[in-house]
Design an enzyme around this catalytic site. Structure first.
Site, PDB file in Angstrom:
ATOM      1  N   HIS A  58       0.829  -1.213   0.000  1.00  0.00           N
ATOM      2  CA  HIS A  58       0.000   0.000   0.000  1.00  0.00           C
ATOM      3  C   HIS A  58       0.865   1.265   0.000  1.00  0.00           C
ATOM      4  CE1 HIS A  58      -4.147  -1.626   0.338  1.00  0.00           C
ATOM      5  NE2 HIS A  58      -3.501  -2.682   0.749  1.00  0.00           N
TER       6      HIS A  58
ATOM      7  N   ASP B 299       2.225   2.466  -3.082  1.00  0.00           N
ATOM      8  CA  ASP B 299       2.288   3.145  -4.390  1.00  0.00           C
ATOM      9  C   ASP B 299       1.482   4.441  -4.399  1.00  0.00           C
ATOM     10  OD1 ASP B 299      -0.080   1.613  -4.418  1.00  0.00           O
ATOM     11  OD2 ASP B 299       0.160   0.938  -6.494  1.00  0.00           O
TER      12      ASP B 299
ATOM     13  N   SER C  48     -15.306 -13.331 -23.383  1.00  0.00           N
ATOM     14  CA  SER C  48     -14.416 -13.927 -22.383  1.00  0.00           C
ATOM     15  C   SER C  48     -14.812 -15.373 -22.162  1.00  0.00           C
ATOM     16  CB  SER C  48     -14.526 -13.172 -21.060  1.00  0.00           C
ATOM     17  OG  SER C  48     -14.036 -13.973 -20.006  1.00  0.00           O
TER      18      SER C  48
ATOM     19  N   GLY D 230      -9.570 -11.733  -9.147  1.00  0.00           N
ATOM     20  CA  GLY D 230      -9.950 -11.185  -7.840  1.00  0.00           C
ATOM     21  C   GLY D 230      -9.176 -11.802  -6.691  1.00  0.00           C
TER      22      GLY D 230
ATOM     23  N   LEU E  48      -3.734 -10.818  -7.592  1.00  0.00           N
ATOM     24  CA  LEU E  48      -2.604 -11.030  -8.505  1.00  0.00           C
ATOM     25  C   LEU E  48      -2.733 -10.141  -9.736  1.00  0.00           C
ATOM     26  CD1 LEU E  48      -2.372 -14.911  -8.161  1.00  0.00           C
ATOM     27  CD2 LEU E  48      -1.019 -13.180  -6.971  1.00  0.00           C
ATOM     28  N   SER E  49      -3.597  -9.151  -9.612  1.00  0.00           N
ATOM     29  CA  SER E  49      -3.720  -8.105 -10.610  1.00  0.00           C
ATOM     30  C   SER E  49      -4.241  -8.569 -11.960  1.00  0.00           C
ATOM     31  CB  SER E  49      -2.365  -7.408 -10.765  1.00  0.00           C
ATOM     32  OG  SER E  49      -2.613  -6.088 -11.039  1.00  0.00           O
TER      33      SER E  49
ATOM     34  N   GLU F  12      -8.112   2.184 -16.152  1.00  0.00           N
ATOM     35  CA  GLU F  12      -8.632   1.725 -14.841  1.00  0.00           C
ATOM     36  C   GLU F  12      -9.075   2.904 -13.986  1.00  0.00           C
ATOM     37  OE1 GLU F  12      -7.824  -1.586 -12.290  1.00  0.00           O
ATOM     38  OE2 GLU F  12      -5.970  -1.944 -13.398  1.00  0.00           O
TER      39      GLU F  12
ATOM     40  N   ASP G  11       0.726  -1.826 -10.376  1.00  0.00           N
ATOM     41  CA  ASP G  11       0.350  -3.038 -11.120  1.00  0.00           C
ATOM     42  C   ASP G  11       0.672  -2.952 -12.614  1.00  0.00           C
ATOM     43  OD1 ASP G  11      -0.475  -3.760  -8.638  1.00  0.00           O
ATOM     44  OD2 ASP G  11      -2.610  -3.597  -9.040  1.00  0.00           O
TER      45      ASP G  11
HETATM   46  C1  GLA Z   1      -3.901  -3.079  -5.145  1.00  0.00           C
HETATM   47  C2  GLA Z   1      -3.683  -1.859  -6.034  1.00  0.00           C
HETATM   48  C3  GLA Z   1      -2.193  -1.496  -6.086  1.00  0.00           C
HETATM   49  C4  GLA Z   1      -1.587  -1.385  -4.691  1.00  0.00           C
HETATM   50  C5  GLA Z   1      -1.928  -2.629  -3.876  1.00  0.00           C
HETATM   51  C6  GLA Z   1      -1.489  -2.518  -2.432  1.00  0.00           C
HETATM   52  O1  GLA Z   1      -3.339  -4.216  -5.729  1.00  0.00           O
HETATM   53  O2  GLA Z   1      -4.147  -2.115  -7.336  1.00  0.00           O
HETATM   54  O3  GLA Z   1      -2.047  -0.299  -6.815  1.00  0.00           O
HETATM   55  O4  GLA Z   1      -2.058  -0.210  -4.068  1.00  0.00           O
HETATM   56  O5  GLA Z   1      -3.325  -2.883  -3.877  1.00  0.00           O
HETATM   57  O6  GLA Z   1      -0.093  -2.534  -2.324  1.00  0.00           O
END
Ligand code: GLA
Length: 405
Positions: free
Chosen positions: A47, A49, A80, A140, A143-144, A178, A190
């Site tokens: 947390h 960034d 999808s 979800g 892992l982005s 986003e 991310d």
């Molecule tokens: C999510 C957000 C990131 C970052 C993390 C926490 O993944 O997308 O930008 O803030 O939480 O580190």
């Protein structure tokens, strides 16, 4: 034998993805092109960034698959494999508002790309496309998957439409999509972690000035293992935006004490100690995490450079405890995964990854200890939670690319 995220496995899965494309979109004379875009796991700088701090994520060998075929009628058709409902629209008439569905991510990126393209005054019109999304990244789970789709879309359409955007601009399109179209106040980590990935390296990203560096990591000595709690991050979007707001409120209260400070990262530990009592208790807790995490992330960088993985792991575990106690983004499931991993010799450290509130933990362990760590975590978690978690080694990745079979 190829692992689940290995190059061979990815090629096989993309082959199946192409077959799925034909069955969803039908046969056609134009060639179908295949692309892969990784997810990411964040190792250090939890947390930070959106507080302008440093972070150290790495792209992983699981991600999003895209199969793309040009069409001549100017229609964009998105589908999808995870959802039977797709979306069709004519280029130039892109949706203007979000729908709350997965299509918002590619639509947001397409809007950004077309804005760039229009601004560049390029003569060559872009063509319509059939696009099928799929992948091997849990959605979800922290892992982005969203940045993986967005950066992957920006990369692939830049290739197919020959827009000539460099990687940094593709990352920016993904980020703007986003933030502006989907409406999540996400930080820059991310899309940077995915778009600027280099195999065998962590990305050191300074989120204050967006400078970055690739730091080597020795996978002979250290494995990255991801454990999935199986708990979806129900509260994630609302609670995430709340943390962003609380950090900015804490900074508003602290900045008068730190001349020239631009973000919470600039609030040094000494000034914070002197003035922390001025913050209301919740904000004080959030700021406690951020101030210490900045110091810890610089120290973790040094430990990585020194090859001191024991120390690196300790920093990782301290991060988890601070995210749990001060930032309050953990959950009993994530805590259990972390504590179980730490019970095994050869586990260097563990923490929740991503925003928290569910999803995955990451474990750093000596490669020789990986099977025991995985077995122990599965055993304890399933005994206490009645559900068998996926615990797997993830390898690094080189970032978005076209794959020929
Ligand atoms: C999510 C957000 C990131 C970052 C993390 C926490 O993944 O997308 O930008 O803030 O939480 O580190």
């Amino acid at each position: 034998m190829p692992g689940p995220g290995s190059h061979d496995d990815c090629t096989t899965l993309l082959g199946k993805h192409r077959i799925a494309f034909y069955s969803r979109m039908g046969e056609g004379p134009q060639t179908v092109r295949l692309f892969f875009s990784p997810g990411r796991v964040n190792l250090f700088g939890g947390h930070l960034d959106y507080n302008g701090g440093p972070v150290m994520p790495t792209a992983i060998d699981r991600g999003t698959f895209l199969a793309i075929r040009p069409r001549e009628d100017g229609v964009i058709h998105l589908q999808s494999r995870l959802d039977s409902q797709g979306l069709e629209f004519v280029l130039g008439q892109e949706p203007r508002t979000k729908s709350g569905r997965w299509v918002d991510y590619p639509v947001g990126v397409i809007r950004e790309l077309l804005t760039h393209w229009n601004a560049g005054g390029a003569a060559r019109p872009v063509c319509g496309l059939d696009i099928l999304y799929g992948g091997n990244l849990p959605v979800g789970a922290g892992l982005s998957s969203s940045a993986s789709i967005c950066v992957g879309t920006a990369f692939a359409l830049n290739e197919v439409w020959q827009l000539g955007l460099d990687r940094r601009s593709q990352v920016q399109c993904a980020l703007d999509a986003e933030r502006e179209f989907v409406g999540v106040q996400c930080g820059i980590m991310d899309p940077f972690a995915i778009g600027l990935a280099k195999p065998g390296h962590l990305l050191w990203l300074d989120c204050k000035d967006e400078s970055f560096e690739h730091l080597p990591i020795d996978f002979e000595e250290l494995s990255i293992v991801v454990a999935n709690s199986g708990v979806q991050r129900e509260l994630a979007a609302g609670e995430f935006n709340k943390r962003v707001m609380q950090c900015s409120q804490a900074f508003e209260a602290m900045k008068k004490h730190v001349p020239g400070a631009k973000c919470m990262r600039d609030v040094d530990p000494a000034s914070f100690e002197e003035h922390r009592s001025e913050l209301e208790p919740v904000l004080e807790k959030r700021a406690t995490h951020v101030v210490a995490e900045v110091v810890r992330t610089f120290a973790a960088r040094q430990a990585l450079v020194d090859g001191d993985y024991e120390r690196l792991g300790q920093f990782m575990t301290e991060t988890h405890r601070s995210l749990r106690d001060n930032f309050e983004v953990s959950s009993p499931e994530l805590d259990l995964l972390v504590e179980a991993a730490l019970e095994v010799d050869g586990c260097y450290g563990s923490r929740l990854t991503g925003a928290g509130f569910g999803g995955c933990t990451v474990i750093m362990a000596h490669p020789d200890a990986v099977s025991e760590v995985a077995a122990h975590v599965r055993k304890r978690y399933s005994a206490e939670k009645g559900w068998m978690p996926d615990v797997e080694v993830f390898h690094g990745d080189e970032g978005p690319r076209e794959v020929s079979l």
